[in-house]
Design an enzyme around this catalytic site. Structure first.
Site, PDB file in Angstrom:
ATOM      1  N   CYS A  75       0.835  -1.194   0.000  1.00  0.00           N
ATOM      2  CA  CYS A  75       0.000   0.000   0.000  1.00  0.00           C
ATOM      3  C   CYS A  75       0.871   1.245   0.000  1.00  0.00           C
ATOM      4  O   CYS A  75       2.100   1.177   0.053  1.00  0.00           O
ATOM      5  CB  CYS A  75      -0.943   0.029   1.211  1.00  0.00           C
ATOM      6  SG  CYS A  75      -0.042   0.053   2.787  1.00  0.00           S
TER       7      CYS A  75
ATOM      8  N   CYS B 126       3.365   1.683   2.866  1.00  0.00           N
ATOM      9  CA  CYS B 126       4.657   0.999   2.710  1.00  0.00           C
ATOM     10  C   CYS B 126       5.640   1.905   1.980  1.00  0.00           C
ATOM     11  O   CYS B 126       6.800   2.068   2.397  1.00  0.00           O
ATOM     12  CB  CYS B 126       4.487  -0.300   1.924  1.00  0.00           C
ATOM     13  SG  CYS B 126       3.458  -1.548   2.728  1.00  0.00           S
TER      14      CYS B 126
ATOM     15  N   CYS C  44      48.459  -8.663 -10.536  1.00  0.00           N
ATOM     16  CA  CYS C  44      48.791  -8.606  -9.111  1.00  0.00           C
ATOM     17  C   CYS C  44      47.595  -8.100  -8.323  1.00  0.00           C
ATOM     18  O   CYS C  44      46.547  -7.774  -8.888  1.00  0.00           O
ATOM     19  CB  CYS C  44      50.009  -7.719  -8.863  1.00  0.00           C
ATOM     20  SG  CYS C  44      49.703  -5.972  -9.218  1.00  0.00           S
TER      21      CYS C  44
ATOM     22  N   CYS D  86      45.952  -4.844  -9.306  1.00  0.00           N
ATOM     23  CA  CYS D  86      45.017  -4.938 -10.443  1.00  0.00           C
ATOM     24  C   CYS D  86      43.618  -5.304  -9.957  1.00  0.00           C
ATOM     25  O   CYS D  86      42.632  -4.656 -10.313  1.00  0.00           O
ATOM     26  CB  CYS D  86      45.500  -5.991 -11.436  1.00  0.00           C
ATOM     27  SG  CYS D  86      47.081  -5.649 -12.211  1.00  0.00           S
TER      28      CYS D  86
ATOM     29  N   ASP E 255      19.757 -30.289  15.557  1.00  0.00           N
ATOM     30  CA  ASP E 255      18.384 -30.782  15.518  1.00  0.00           C
ATOM     31  C   ASP E 255      18.427 -32.297  15.747  1.00  0.00           C
ATOM     32  O   ASP E 255      19.435 -32.943  15.430  1.00  0.00           O
ATOM     33  CB  ASP E 255      17.765 -30.456  14.164  1.00  0.00           C
ATOM     34  CG  ASP E 255      16.367 -31.025  14.011  1.00  0.00           C
ATOM     35  OD1 ASP E 255      15.541 -30.802  14.912  1.00  0.00           O
ATOM     36  OD2 ASP E 255      16.120 -31.716  13.011  1.00  0.00           O
TER      37      ASP E 255
ATOM     38  N   ASP F 278      18.005 -30.253   9.110  1.00  0.00           N
ATOM     39  CA  ASP F 278      17.726 -30.872   7.806  1.00  0.00           C
ATOM     40  C   ASP F 278      16.339 -30.591   7.291  1.00  0.00           C
ATOM     41  O   ASP F 278      16.001 -31.019   6.190  1.00  0.00           O
ATOM     42  CB  ASP F 278      17.916 -32.391   7.897  1.00  0.00           C
ATOM     43  CG  ASP F 278      16.752 -33.066   8.610  1.00  0.00           C
ATOM     44  OD1 ASP F 278      16.250 -32.498   9.601  1.00  0.00           O
ATOM     45  OD2 ASP F 278      16.344 -34.153   8.178  1.00  0.00           O
TER      46      ASP F 278
ATOM     47  N   ASP G 265      13.739 -26.012  10.182  1.00  0.00           N
ATOM     48  CA  ASP G 265      15.041 -25.578  10.689  1.00  0.00           C
ATOM     49  C   ASP G 265      15.551 -24.332   9.972  1.00  0.00           C
ATOM     50  O   ASP G 265      16.513 -23.706  10.432  1.00  0.00           O
ATOM     51  CB  ASP G 265      16.085 -26.695  10.526  1.00  0.00           C
ATOM     52  CG  ASP G 265      15.742 -27.939  11.328  1.00  0.00           C
ATOM     53  OD1 ASP G 265      15.259 -27.779  12.459  1.00  0.00           O
ATOM     54  OD2 ASP G 265      15.950 -29.052  10.820  1.00  0.00           O
TER      55      ASP G 265
END
Length: 794
Positions: free
Chosen positions: A16, A19, A83, A86, A495, A689, A693
Site C-alpha cells: 500500500c 509501505c 597482481c 590490479c 536438531d 535438515d 530448521d
C-alpha cells in the site's frame, strides 16, 4: 549534494501507499539522499552522494525496513590482471559503478562476482567498464572451459619462459665474468651482441609489462607491471646509453647492465609460470568433480536406442543404464531394479537398492542391474552441477581477512616507486656522490623486490584449496566468509530428527512369535502411519508372508483394531488394552524400560489375549556418538534442540553424549533459542535438515544443512554436509581452522617479505637479479604453502 548520482531499483513486498511512504522516509534520513518511492510501479528513484552514502547502504536501509530490493548477480572472467593492485583497482571501479551494490574481484580465480541493479546497468556495460580501465572481461566460462583455458594459458607461459631463458642465458654468463673473472667467448662481452639479445627480451618477451603498465597508469592506478617496466627499463636504457658512449668513444669500457634487465624479466616470467602451475593445482577439486560426470547417455528415441552426448539429453528422455555405467542425469527409475553407489554425493559407503519410482542422482555408479530411467533434471539443474556451482562460488568469493591485504595493495605500488626514487637520490647525493651506477642498482632492486603479488595471493589461494579439499569429502562451504567465520564457532546446536537420528522410525525390539508378527504386520498394512510402515518393513525383512486385513479401524490416541484371518488384532497403548479388558501386567516392566529409552512401545493382543509388544524408534545415526566426541575434543559445546518431549530427547542425548538438551520447542521458536545462545556471547552453528530448521539456520552465526534434508534447509545454510554423516561436522570445523591458519601464515610471510626486503634492497645489499628471484619465489612460496592444505587429513 557535491556529487549527485541517480539510481532506480525495484522493491518487493509493498502492499500500500503506507509501505512506500515508510521506505521513502527512511531513505531520506540518510545523508545526502533524496528518494521517491512509487507504490504503483514498485520502484524507488534515489539521488545520492556516493561520498556520503553508498548504494549498498541504501539497499540495506530498504531491507532493514522490511522490504526487498530487486537485484541480479553476474559472474565475469577478468583477463589481464597481474597482481593484487590490479584486482583491487577493478573491484574499486566496479563498486563505484552506478547500479552495482557489491562487487568482489578474486585475483586467483580471475573472476568478478557482481550484484547489480538491472534497472541501471547490464553485464555488457560492466564488461565495458572493465575494458575502459585497461583490462578485459567476458561472461564466466563453464568450469570445464575454464580448466581448458588455464591449461592453454599455462602452455603459452611455459613457451614464453623457455624463449626468454634461452636468450638471457648468454647475458647471465657475462655476470660470472664480472664476479669471478672467468674466461668466456669474446662475443658474449660484445656490446652489440648483448644489446641485440637484451632488446629482444625487453621489447619482445617483456612487452606485456609495458602494455600492462600503460593500461594501469591510464586508469589512474599502478600495478606490478609498473614496477617491472620501471626497473628493467632503467637497467636497459642506462646500458643503452653506455653502449652509445662506447660507439662514440671505443677506447672506454662501457658499464653494461643488459643482463640485469633480461634476467629480471626471465625470473619474473619463471615466477609467473610457477605461480600459474601451482594455482592450477588449486582447481583440482573442481576438475575432480567435473570428471565424475558421464560423457554420454544411452537414450531411447523413436523406438531405437542410441548413444548421445550428455549435453543433448533433455528432461523427459528415457535412458537405459547398464551395470558399471554412471547414471547420466538426475531422474526416476521407471523399469528395473539395481544397486547404486551414491558415495560421491551422499557419502553412503554401501550401495543403495533402487526400485521403480525411486530417484537416482546423476554421476552415481550403477552397480548390478539394467534400469530404464526418465530424466527429470539435466545440465546445470543436476545435483552434481549444483555442487560444482557452490564450490565455484566459494572459490570465487572473498574472506573478510582479505580486505586488509587489498587495502594495502591499492597504495603499495606508488609508495614503492617513491621509496625507489628516494633511494636513488640518497645514494647519488649522500652515499656515493655522483656515481649513478650504484644508485641505479639499489633503486632497481627496490622496485623489483616489492611486488605486491604475494599479498594478493595469500588469501584466495588458501580459500580455493581449503574449500576444494572440503568439497572432495562432501563439505560444501558457500563462500570464503563462511570458512572464516566457522573457525570462531564454539557452540553447535543439533536438531534431533534427521540430524542426530536417521529421521525414519525402525523396529528396535519385538517380543512375540512369528505368528504374532505375521498378524501384527498384516493388520498394519491398512495404516499409512510411519510407525506402521516400520512394522511392515520389519516383517518383510524377516520374510513374513502378509495377509490382507478383513477390517481395519484406527482409534486416534490409542491404536488400531483389525481383523486378520478371522483373528481380532489390537495394537496400541495401555488405554486401548484397558478398553478391551486385556491383562498386560506381565508387560509393564519391559514396556517401562523401552519407554525410558525413548522408544515408542505398542502392546499387541490377539483375540483379547496379550501376545507381545513391539518398540519403534527413530534410531541414532551410526557415527553420531563419535562425531560428538570429536566436537568435544575441539572444545565445542554441543546442544540438542528438538520439538520432541523431554524423556525421548534426553534418552537420545544420553546415547550420543550430549549434555545440554532443549526439548519441547515448536519450530517457530527455534530461531529464538539460537538468539538466546548468541546473547550469551556464544558463536553458534545450527545443524538441521528440515524446512522447520530454516529460520534457525539463517539466525545462527553459521547454518549447516544436512545434505539428506530439504532443499529449503540447504538453501538457507552457509555450509552443506552431503549425505548426512555427522563425522563431517568436526571435519568442517577443522578445515576452517586449518585454512585460516594457512591464510595467516601466508599474510605473515607476504608482509614480512616486503617489510624486510625493501630496506635490504635500499641499502644496496641485493643485486637486482637476486631481488627478482626473491620476488618470484615469494609468490610461489605463498601458493605452495596454500597447497599444503591438499595434504590435510580429514
Amino acid at each position: 549534494m557535491a556529487t549527485s548520482h541517480k539510481t532506480t531499483f525495484g522493491i518487493t513486498g509493498m502492499t500500500c501507499t503506507a509501505c512506500a511512504n515508510r521506505i521513502e522516509k527512511n531513505l531520506n534520513k540518510l545523508p545526502d539522499v533524496v528518494a521517491t518511492v512509487n507504490p504503483t510501479t514498485e520502484k524507488a528513484t534515489v539521488d545520492y552522494d556516493p561520498n556520503s552514502t553508498s548504494l549498498e547502504t541504501i539497499t540495506e536501509t530498504v531491507q532493514n525496513t522490511g522490504y526487498g530490493v530487486i537485484t541480479e548477480t553476474t559472474e565475469l572472467d577478468v583477463l589481464g590482471m597481474t597482481c593484487a593492485a590490479c584486482s583491487t583497482r577493478v573491484e574499486k571501479i566496479l563498486n563505484r559503478t552506478d547500479g552495482v551494490s557489491q562487487a568482489n574481484v578474486n585475483l586467483t580465480t580471475e573472476q568478478a562476482n557482481i550484484a547489480y541493479n538491472p534497472e541501471v546497468t547490464t553485464p555488457e556495460a560492466l564488461i565495458a567498464r572493465i575494458q575502459n580501465i585497461g583490462y578485459d572481461a567476458q561472461l564466466k566460462a563453464t568450469a570445464g572451459d575454464k580448466v581448458s583455458q588455464k591449461s592453454k594459458e599455462l602452455k603459452r607461459k611455459r613457451l614464453k619462459l623457455i624463449i626468454s631463458a634461452i636468450l638471457s642465458l648468454p647475458l647471465l654468463l657475462t655476470m660470472f665474468v664480472h664476479l669471478f673473472n672467468l674466461p668466456m667467448p669474446a662475443i658474449l662481452m660484445n656490446p652489440y651482441f648483448q644489446l641485440t639479445l637484451a632488446t629482444i627480451v625487453q621489447f619482445g618477451i617483456g612487452w606485456q609489462f609495458y602494455i600492462g603498465a600503460y593500461k594501469s597508469l591510464r586508469s589512474g592506478s599502478a600495478n606490478m607491471d609498473v614496477l617491472v617496466a620501471l626497473g628493467t627499463s632503467a637497467a636497459y636504457f642506462y646500458s643503452l646509453f653506455e653502449t652509445i658512449k662506447w660507439i662514440v668513444q671505443p677506447q672506454i669500457t662501457p658499464h653494461l647492465y643488459f643482463e640485469t634487465s633480461a634476467v629480471l624479466i626471465t625470473l619474473i616470467l619463471l615466477g609467473k609460470y610457477l605461480e600459474a602451475r601451482a594455482k592450477s593445482q588449486t582447481t583440482n577439486a573442481l576438475s575432480t568433480l567435473l570428471n565424475l560426470q558421464a560423457k554420454e547417455a544411452r537414450v531411447i528415441r523413436n523406438g531405437t536406442t542410441q548413444m548421445i552426448p550428455l549435453k543433448e539429453v533433455v528432461v523427459g528422455d528415457h535412458l537405459i543404464v547398464k551395470p558399471g555405467e554412471k547414471i547420466p542425469v538426475d531422474g526416476l527409475v521407471i523399469k528395473g531394479t539395481t544397486s547404486i553407489d551414491t558415495s560421491m554425493i551422499t557419502g553412503e559407503s554401501m550401495p543403495v537398492t533402487k526400485f521403480e519410482n525411486d530417484e537416482v542422482i546423476g554421476s552415481t555408479m550403477n552397480k548390478n542391474g539394467v534400469i530404464t530411467m526418465e530424466a527429470t533434471k539435466v545440465g546445470k539443474d543436476t545435483a552434481l552441477s549444483s555442487i560444482v556451482q557452490v564450490v565455484e562460488q566459494a572459490q570465487g568469493s572473498k574472506a573478510p581477512i582479505q580486505r586488509l591485504a587489498d587495502t594495502i595493495s591499492g597504495y603499495f605500488v606508488p609508495i614503492v616507486v617513491a621509496i625507489a626514487i628516494l633511494t636513488f637520490i640518497v645514494w647519488i647525493t649522500l652515499v656515493q656522490v655522483g656515481q649513478i651506477e650504484h644508485a641505479l642498482v639499489a633503486s632497481i632492486a627496490v622496485l623489483v623486490i616489492a611486488c605486491p603479488c604475494a599479498l594478493g595471493l595469500a588469501t584466495p589461494t588458501s580459500i580455493m584449496v581449503g574449500t576444494g579439499k572440503a568439497a572432495e569429502h562432501g563439505i560444501l562451504f558457500k563462500g570464503g566468509s563462511y570458512i572464516e567465520h566457522t573457525h570462531n564457532i564454539n557452540t553447535i546446536v543439533l536438531d534431533k530428527t534427521g540430524t542426530i537420528t536417521k529421521g525414519t522410525p525402525e523396529v528396535t525390539d519385538f517380543t512375540g512369535s512369528n505368528t504374532t508378527l505375521q498378524l501384527l504386520a498384516s493388520a498394519e498394512q491398512g495404516s499409512e502411519h510411519p510407525l506402521a510402515e516400520a512394522i511392515v518393513t520389519y516383517a518383510q525383512q524377516h520374510e513374513i508372508t502378509l495377509s490382507q486385513p478383513e477390517t481395519f479401524e484406527a482409534l486416534p490416541g490409542k491404536g488400531i483394531v483389525a481383523t486378520v484371518d478371522n483373528h481380532t488384532i489390537l495394537i496400541g497403548n495401555r488405554q486401548l488394552m484397558d478398553q478391551y479388558d486385556v491383562d498386560i501386567s506381565m508387560a509393564n516392566n519391559t514396556m517401562q524400560n523401552y519407554e525410558d529409552a525413548g522408544k515408542t512401545t505398542m502392546l499387541i493382543a490377539i483375540n483379547k489375549e496379550y501376545s507381545g509388544l513391539i518398540a519403534v524408534a527413530d534410531t541414532v545415526k551410526a557415527t553420531a556418538q563419535q562425531a560428538i566426541e570429536l566436537l568435544h575434543q575441539q572444545n565445542i559445546e554441543v546442544v540438542m534442540l528438538t520439538g520432541d518431549n523431554q524423556r525421548t530427547a534426553h534418552a537420545i542425548a544420553q546415547q550420543v553424549g550430549i549434555d545440554t538438551v532443549i526439548a519441547d520447542v515448536v519450530p517457530e521458536e527455534k530461531a529464538a533459542v539460537i538468539e538466546s545462545l548468541q546473547q550469551q556471547n556464544k558463536k553458534v552453528a545450527m545443524v538441521g535438515d528440515g524446512i522447520n530448521d530454516a529460520p534457525a539456520l539463517v539466525t545462527a552465526d553459521i547454518g549447516i544443512a544436512i545434505g539428506t534434508g530439504t532443499e529449503v534447509a540447504i538453501e538457507a545454510a552457509d555450509i552443506t554436509i552431503l549425505g548426512g554423516d555427522l563425522l563431517l561436522l568436526p571435519k568442517a570445523l577443522y578445515t576452517s581452522k586449518a585454512t585460516i591458519r594457512n591464510i595467516r601464515q601466508n599474510l605473515f610471510w607476504a608482509f614480512g617479505y616486503n617489510v624486510a626486503g625493501i630496506p635490504i634492497a635500499a641499502l644496496g645489499l641485493l643485486a637486482p637479479w637476486v631481488a627478482g628471484a626473491a620476488m618470484a619465489l615469494s609468490s610461489v612460496s605463498v601458493v605452495t604453502n596454500a597447497l599444503r592444505l591438499k595434504r590435510m587429513k580429514l
